[in-house]
Scaffold this active site. Structure first.
Site, PDB file in Angstrom:
ATOM      1  N   HIS A  20       0.835  -1.206   0.000  1.00 28.45           N
ATOM      2  CA  HIS A  20       0.000   0.000   0.000  1.00 28.45           C
ATOM      3  C   HIS A  20       0.874   1.262   0.000  1.00 28.45           C
ATOM      4  O   HIS A  20       0.659   2.189  -0.794  1.00 28.45           O
ATOM      5  CB  HIS A  20      -0.909  -0.035   1.240  1.00 28.45           C
ATOM      6  CG  HIS A  20      -1.786   1.162   1.413  1.00 28.45           C
ATOM      7  ND1 HIS A  20      -3.155   1.105   1.340  1.00 28.45           N
ATOM      8  CD2 HIS A  20      -1.480   2.472   1.671  1.00 28.45           C
ATOM      9  CE1 HIS A  20      -3.653   2.321   1.526  1.00 28.45           C
ATOM     10  NE2 HIS A  20      -2.661   3.171   1.736  1.00 28.45           N
ATOM     11  N   GLU A  21       1.901   1.268   0.878  1.00 27.91           N
ATOM     12  CA  GLU A  21       2.777   2.446   0.961  1.00 27.91           C
ATOM     13  C   GLU A  21       3.655   2.568  -0.283  1.00 27.91           C
ATOM     14  O   GLU A  21       3.923   3.675  -0.766  1.00 27.91           O
ATOM     15  CB  GLU A  21       3.630   2.400   2.231  1.00 27.91           C
ATOM     16  CG  GLU A  21       2.853   2.325   3.542  1.00 27.91           C
ATOM     17  CD  GLU A  21       1.757   3.373   3.672  1.00 27.91           C
ATOM     18  OE1 GLU A  21       1.905   4.471   3.122  1.00 27.91           O
ATOM     19  OE2 GLU A  21       0.738   3.075   4.324  1.00 27.91           O
ATOM     20  N   HIS A  34       1.928   4.349  -2.913  1.00 26.76           N
ATOM     21  CA  HIS A  34       1.892   5.808  -2.739  1.00 26.76           C
ATOM     22  C   HIS A  34       3.095   6.496  -3.385  1.00 26.76           C
ATOM     23  O   HIS A  34       2.955   7.580  -3.944  1.00 26.76           O
ATOM     24  CB  HIS A  34       1.862   6.192  -1.254  1.00 26.76           C
ATOM     25  CG  HIS A  34       0.488   6.213  -0.644  1.00 26.76           C
ATOM     26  ND1 HIS A  34      -0.536   6.978  -1.137  1.00 26.76           N
ATOM     27  CD2 HIS A  34      -0.016   5.569   0.435  1.00 26.76           C
ATOM     28  CE1 HIS A  34      -1.629   6.804  -0.387  1.00 26.76           C
ATOM     29  NE2 HIS A  34      -1.330   5.943   0.572  1.00 26.76           N
TER      30      HIS A  34
HETATM   31 NI    NI Z   1      -2.564   5.254   2.108  1.00 32.13          NI
END
Ligand code: NI
Length: 177
Positions: free
Chosen positions: A143-144, A147
């Site tokens: 998830h990171e 980003h």
């Molecule tokens: Ni996030």
């Protein structure tokens, strides 16, 4: 003294940019950014935060899972800063799990992720680290990592019907606990 940073909300262009690699992890500006991100993610009850989420388009994130009101079943881990992260291997096996994001408040989505990954990054001292993660930690890392590539979790939904409000999500978790 570390300061709480404002968190970029979906719609801010910084969340859609590919972040730049960090040339000097020991740069005092990078070190104070890490300190700020540590207090910001803790204050927001997050399990991770990436530099673009605090308006810094740099390849850096914090992974900081622990059980809290937003993620009651998270494992606990000492918060770690990961600089210039890479995924060097990913399992073919995928697993769906519920995710939220500090930049997209109030929503949870069922996101497919690689079940296991092998990663490489620089720690906050600039030392090369290699690790393997599975399950929740693998999910947080992916998830990171998204980003810093300008990707957010809703981009990865297979079906927008697999979205819930955070309130309904927490209600369903509590009723199954
Ligand atoms: Ni996030």
């Amino acid at each position: 003294m570390p300061i709480l940073r404002q968190i970029a909300q979906l719609g801010q262009p910084v969340l859609r940019a590919v972040a730049e690699k960090i040339a000097r992890p020991d740069d005092p500006a990078v070190q104070s950014l890490i300190e700020d991100m540590l207090v910001t993610v803790a204050d927001a009850n997050g399990v991770g935060i990436a530099a673009p989420q605090v308006f810094e388009s740099l390849s850096l994130f914090i992974v900081a899972p622990y059980p809290n009101s937003r993620y009651p079943h998270a494992p606990a881990m000492e918060p770690a800063a990961m600089i210039n992260p890479e995924i060097v291997w990913a399992s073919d096996e995928m697993e769906k799990g519920w995710e939220g994001c500090l930049s997209i408040p109030g929503l949870r989505g069922l996101v497919p992720r690689h079940k296991s990954i092998a990663v490489r990054y620089l720690d906050r001292k600039g030392e090369l680290r290699e690790a393997e993660y599975e399950g929740f930690l693998a999910r947080v890392f992916q998830h990171e990592f998204d980003h810093v590539q300008g990707v957010v979790f809703i981009d990865r939904l297979e079906n927008t019907r697999e979205l819930m409000t955070e309130k309904e999500y927490l209600r369903s978790v509590q009723s199954h606990a």
